[in-house]
Design a protein around this motif. Structure first.
Motif, PDB file in Angstrom:
ATOM      1  N   THR A  42       0.808  -1.222   0.000  1.00 24.62           N
ATOM      2  CA  THR A  42       0.000   0.000   0.000  1.00 24.62           C
ATOM      3  C   THR A  42       0.840   1.270   0.000  1.00 24.62           C
ATOM      4  O   THR A  42       0.410   2.318  -0.473  1.00 24.62           O
ATOM      5  N   GLY A  43       2.046   1.199   0.595  1.00 24.94           N
ATOM      6  CA  GLY A  43       2.898   2.381   0.677  1.00 24.94           C
ATOM      7  C   GLY A  43       2.400   3.428   1.655  1.00 24.94           C
ATOM      8  O   GLY A  43       2.854   4.577   1.632  1.00 24.94           O
ATOM      9  N   LEU A  76       5.147  -2.508  12.087  1.00 29.97           N
ATOM     10  CA  LEU A  76       5.007  -1.885  10.771  1.00 29.97           C
ATOM     11  C   LEU A  76       6.028  -2.498   9.837  1.00 29.97           C
ATOM     12  O   LEU A  76       7.213  -2.542  10.151  1.00 29.97           O
ATOM     13  N   ARG A  77       5.571  -2.971   8.699  1.00 26.44           N
ATOM     14  CA  ARG A  77       6.510  -3.493   7.695  1.00 26.44           C
ATOM     15  C   ARG A  77       6.478  -2.558   6.501  1.00 26.44           C
ATOM     16  O   ARG A  77       5.435  -2.362   5.879  1.00 26.44           O
ATOM     17  N   ILE A  78       7.620  -1.944   6.215  1.00 24.35           N
ATOM     18  CA  ILE A  78       7.679  -1.005   5.100  1.00 24.35           C
ATOM     19  C   ILE A  78       8.767  -1.446   4.123  1.00 24.35           C
ATOM     20  O   ILE A  78       9.701  -2.153   4.487  1.00 24.35           O
ATOM     21  N   ALA A  79       8.596  -1.047   2.878  1.00 20.66           N
ATOM     22  CA  ALA A  79       9.469  -1.544   1.814  1.00 20.66           C
ATOM     23  C   ALA A  79      10.769  -0.757   1.717  1.00 20.66           C
ATOM     24  O   ALA A  79      10.774   0.473   1.758  1.00 20.66           O
ATOM     25  N   THR A  83       9.158   4.988  -0.842  1.00 23.24           N
ATOM     26  CA  THR A  83       8.679   5.994   0.107  1.00 23.24           C
ATOM     27  C   THR A  83       7.335   5.547   0.657  1.00 23.24           C
ATOM     28  O   THR A  83       6.452   5.151  -0.101  1.00 23.24           O
ATOM     29  N   THR A  84       7.232   5.575   1.971  1.00 27.17           N
ATOM     30  CA  THR A  84       5.976   5.192   2.627  1.00 27.17           C
ATOM     31  C   THR A  84       5.386   6.423   3.297  1.00 27.17           C
ATOM     32  O   THR A  84       6.096   7.155   3.991  1.00 27.17           O
ATOM     33  N   GLY A  85       4.111   6.631   3.067  1.00 22.52           N
ATOM     34  CA  GLY A  85       3.427   7.769   3.681  1.00 22.52           C
ATOM     35  C   GLY A  85       2.867   7.363   5.040  1.00 22.52           C
ATOM     36  O   GLY A  85       2.064   6.445   5.133  1.00 22.52           O
ATOM     37  N   ALA A  86       3.334   8.051   6.088  1.00 19.21           N
ATOM     38  CA  ALA A  86       2.843   7.747   7.430  1.00 19.21           C
ATOM     39  C   ALA A  86       1.814   8.783   7.818  1.00 19.21           C
ATOM     40  O   ALA A  86       1.865   9.941   7.374  1.00 19.21           O
ATOM     41  N   ASP A 126       6.693  11.740   5.175  1.00 17.06           N
ATOM     42  CA  ASP A 126       7.014  10.726   4.170  1.00 17.06           C
ATOM     43  C   ASP A 126       8.310  10.053   4.577  1.00 17.06           C
ATOM     44  O   ASP A 126       9.306  10.720   4.835  1.00 17.06           O
ATOM     45  N   LEU A 127       8.281   8.736   4.633  1.00 19.63           N
ATOM     46  CA  LEU A 127       9.479   7.987   5.019  1.00 19.63           C
ATOM     47  C   LEU A 127      10.138   7.446   3.760  1.00 19.63           C
ATOM     48  O   LEU A 127       9.646   6.501   3.135  1.00 19.63           O
ATOM     49  N   HIS A 128      11.232   8.093   3.407  1.00 14.04           N
ATOM     50  CA  HIS A 128      11.932   7.758   2.173  1.00 14.04           C
ATOM     51  C   HIS A 128      13.070   6.805   2.549  1.00 14.04           C
ATOM     52  O   HIS A 128      14.053   7.215   3.159  1.00 14.04           O
TER      53      HIS A 128
END
Ligand code: C2O
Ligand code: CU
Ligand code: CU
Length: 480
Positions: A42-43, A76-79, A83-86, A126-128
């Protein structure tokens, strides 16, 4: 099937808590993981800081805080490489923040004390992610309130995922052979409420509880397959250092440190994890025997233990592991090559900096204001003072000294190599990339400053004993 009574009889030599503990804490049950919030597709993800109640012990329930639940938050699992929007909503009636401990993101996304979220407000960084796969965590970081807010439950685990677990031959079924373990110690009053009254010793040494809590649960057992099991260990305690080992003395295979995988696994029988640190280990349970993760007493003692700090403690069980042979074991071999790397920096000509972690003793300390008891280079933390301005893309050699006791030093927004500890080469467990290191006497680091942070949202560096951090053992730096 799993019978806790039968199983525990085999571990009878080991007490369950730091001190003899009430029957309440021994209520049986299987350890569960924090819910997994997988944002790799989902990002984006949403965290809501909220109030709730938690039944830790049989005596009663405690008022607690959590993200999306009553205590702690989801994993939380992020790629990696994306960039994941928190989105963080604060429904509590005081300001909080959410700091991504272990993420190399810019200062304006870091969530430190300059980025508080007021009641009813939302923060959307934004988590880049440009760093390798690793286990990080998140927690509130409001200056002066961090210790209490984390004690109440404002913390959770973060996984940076690159989708390469299978290629590396690593167990990766969440909660089955890939366990996320948030280690915390707490005290509970007679009615089962979290008891965070600080004694004089707690104020100096940091809070030490008498009951082991894992993922917000007390007295539980992990049920695992008869194969290779991965433990992602996160020390989310305010002050307790855990010198860990396995009850039968077997080896743990260290595969990752704070900021990612090692090149090859390291065999260890002892692994010390200090507040803020993360370690990932594999353990080989192909022989089917039940064992337990155990801890020696907190090693932090001042004045020969006279000021408390675990002087009367014995070793205790952190987590019993029960092997259920009916569960499918996905992996039966420890991989040789993990595919990560170890820092091997060149220190010649690198600029140096001296950092001292200072504390006052006894009455000297008690006479100071709570926010001024601890300091770095002689000065207690001040939101308005920047300690250092550092050039982006540079490397520095930091010499850290600490007296009186051990302090886990953490730096935001960077990854470092431990060059030496006490004038000697670093312990094997400290040869990977790190963002937190336990300073016992002296430690030298080679720090890489790659993320920018402005004067408005500088990076913090501080002792991760949260009572020390809130008490002034913190500084801030810009990178640009
Ligand atoms: Cu885990 Cu500055 O914090
Ligand atoms: Cu941090
Ligand atoms: Cu400290």
């Amino acid at each position: 099937m799993f019978s806790r009574r039968k199983f525990l009889s085999g571990l009878s030599a080991l007490p369950f808590a730091m001190k003899p503990i009430s029957a309440a804490a021994q209520s049986s049950g299987v350890l569960t993981m924090p819910p997994l919030l997988d944002a790799t597709q989902t990002g984006r993800f949403l965290l809501t800081a909220q109030r709730g109640t938690t039944a830790f012990v049989d005596a009663g329930t405690s008022e607690t805080w959590g993200f999306n639940q009553s205590y702690l938050g989801p994993t939380l699992r992020i790629a990696a490489g994306k960039t994941t929007g928190a989105e963080i909503l604060n429904t509590l009636d005081e300001p909080i923040s959410v700091h991504w401990h272990g993420l190399m993101v810019r200062g304006d996304a870091d969530g430190g004390p300059h980025q508080t979220i007021a009641q009813g407000e939302t923060w959307m960084p934004d988590l880049h992610i440009t760093q390798p796969a690793s286990t990080a965590w998140y927690h509130s970081h409001v200056h002066g309130s961090t210790a209490r807010q984390v004690q109440n439950g404002l913390a959770g685990v973060l996984q940076i995922d690159d989708g390469q677990n299978e290629g590396r031959g690593l167990p990766n079924t969440y909660g089955v052979d890939d366990l996320t373990l948030v280690l915390q110690d707490r005290r509970f009053d007679r009615r089962g409420r979290i008891d965070y009254d600080l004694s004089m010793s707690d104020q100096m040494m940091g809070f030490l509880g008498d009951t082991m809590v894992i993922n917000g649960q007390v007295g539980r057992t992990a049920v695992v397959p008869r194969g290779i099991v991965r433990l992602r260990l996160v020390n989310g305690s305010n002050a307790r250092i855990y010198p860990l080992s396995l009850s039968d003395g077997r080896e743990m295979h260290l595969i990752a440190t704070d900021n990612g995988y090692l090149d090859r696994s390291i065999q260890l029988t002892d692994l010390t994890i200090a507040p803020g640190e993360r370690y990932e280990v594999l353990i080989d349970l192909t022989d089917g025997s039940d064992i337990a993760l155990v801890s020696a007493p907190n090693p932090n003692q001042m004045m020969g233990g006279m000021m408390g700090g675990g002087g009367n403690e014995t070793s205790f069980v952190v987590l019993p592991l029960f092997v259920d042979s009916t569960l499918p074991a996905a992996k039966d071999q420890i991989p040789d090559d993990i595919g990560g790397n170890r820092p091997q920096g060149d220190v010649s000509g690198v600029p140096e900096r001296k950092i001292t972690l200072d504390m006052q003793m006894g009455m000297g300390m008690m006479l100071r204001r709570a926010s001024n008891r601890f300091s770095i280079n002689g000065e207690a933390f001040d939101m308005d003072r920047i300690n250092f301005d550092i050039r982006s893309g540079t490397v520095e050699r930091w010499h850290i000294t600490a007296d009186m006791m051990m302090h886990p030093l953490h730096l935001h927004g960077v990854s470092f190599q431990v060059l030496s500890q006490g004038g000697r080469p670093p312990a094997a467990q400290n040869t990977g990339w790190k963002d937190t290191v336990l300073v016992n006497g002296s430690t030298e680091l080679l720090v890489h400053f790659d993320q920018d942070a402005s004067r408005e949202t500088p990076f913090m560096f501080h002792c991760h004993i949260l009572e020390h951090e809130d008490g002034g053992m913190m500084g801030q730096f810009t990178v640009g």
